[in-house]
Enzyme design. Structure first.
Site, PDB file in Angstrom:
ATOM      1  N   PRO A  27       1.282  -1.483   0.228  1.00 19.90           N
ATOM      2  CG  PRO A  27       0.644  -0.997   2.330  1.00 19.90           C
ATOM      3  CD  PRO A  27       1.453  -1.499   1.330  1.00 19.90           C
ATOM      4  CD  GLU A  28       3.866   2.648  -3.230  1.00 18.78           C
ATOM      5  OE1 GLU A  28       4.420   4.160  -3.521  1.00 18.78           O
ATOM      6  OE2 GLU A  28       4.885   1.576  -4.033  1.00 18.78           O
TER       7      GLU A  28
END
Length: 271
Positions: A2-3
């Site tokens: 996850p960014e």
DNA sequence: GTCCATGTTCTTTA
DNA sequence: CTAAAGAACATGGA
């Protein structure tokens, strides 16, 4: 997984399911992903979620009464909202039971976790500013303090929040800046281009609901599609979509780094 | 068996 | 002392 774009997509897909929903109970399947270790999650029973938001790569849940807790997805963490009857996936560590659905946190590698904050006003002084709305002058000031390679500086959450390996590589390509350029030596013009590149890259990635390389799904189980539009990330040896030159791959700070030697010339390291 | 992976933090080195 | 590089964390897929 996850960014910023993936975390934002999780937040927007979780929100309609949980805001206003009462918590019937909390199942802690693996206590060591929850902190502090002595917090009693059963105190949430009967209370409702009032908000879900994002700060950097962290998902912030607010429970009515202004209590908050944070979920960080680490590398392989996943938040899903599923009907209670649906079998829980392996490595499900915590479950917030709602009326007929469950908010589930799973994470095989367990780099992620859940932190109870309570009502404490912890303005997370260690985390840098959000990229959206960040002014070029402010980014320049922050980059001016370090002689690290720009790639490493942008991965540092205390410099700017929310970027990870994918979006740093994509943003540097869009800005035409070599990943090894010394952060403090970028020109005003380069920082301006970089700031605009970060915003446009993130905006496009959010519009495409993030990048699914392997694990990432939103709360409803949908994959993102932005991986199909990557210009450099994981494209080593392939032709640059802009100039057809071969994308190169190198190891930097222990992370694979992808760039186009023509669009991001060595010369951009000390312009 | 080996290497690699969307992240963060602690330890070691310069 | 600080800044930066490196190792560690845990699991699974190629």
């Amino acid at each position: 997984m996850p960014e910023l774009p993936e975390v934002q997509t999780v937040v927007t897909s979780v929100r309609p399911h949980v805001v206003g929903a009462a918590i019937d109970g909390v199942d802690v399947c693996r206590a060591d992903v929850l902190r502090p270790a002595d917090f009693d999650w059963s105190t949430l029973h009967g209370r409702s979620f009032s908000d879900v938001s994002r700060r950097g790569k962290k998902i912030v849940f607010t429970v009515e009464g202004a209590d908050r807790f944070v979920i960080h997805l680490g590398m392989t963490g996943r938040l899903s909202v599923e009907v209670t009857a649906q079998a829980r996936r392996p490595h499900t560590h915590a479950v917030f039971r709602l009326r007929s659905m469950e908010l589930r946190f799973s994470d095989p590698r367990r780099f992620g976790g859940i932190w109870w904050l309570g009502t404490t006003e912890t303005p997370d002084t260690s985390m840098g500013p959000e990229p959206i709305g960040l002014r070029s002058q402010s980014l320049a000031r922050r980059l001016g303090r370090t002689k690290r390679a720009i790639k490493n500086a942008l991965l540092d959450q205390s410099v700017i929040a929310g970027l990870g390996n994918i979006y740093v590589d994509e943003s540097l390509h869009a800005a035409g800046i070599h990943p090894l350029a010394v952060a403090s030596q970028l020109t005003v013009e380069q920082v301006g281009r970089l700031n605009r590149a970060i915003k446009s890259t993130l905006r496009r990635a959010i519009a495409h609901r993030g990048s699914t390389l392997r694990d990432y799904r939103d709360a409803d189980g949908n994959a993102g599609t932005f991986q199909n539009l990557h210009r450099v990330y994981a494209r080593g040896g392939k032709p640059c979509r802009h100039c057809r030159s071969t994308i190169e791959k190198l190891l930097l700070g222990g992370r694979s780094t992808h760039y186009c030697p023509i669009c991001q010339p060595e010369q951009s390291r000390n312009e």
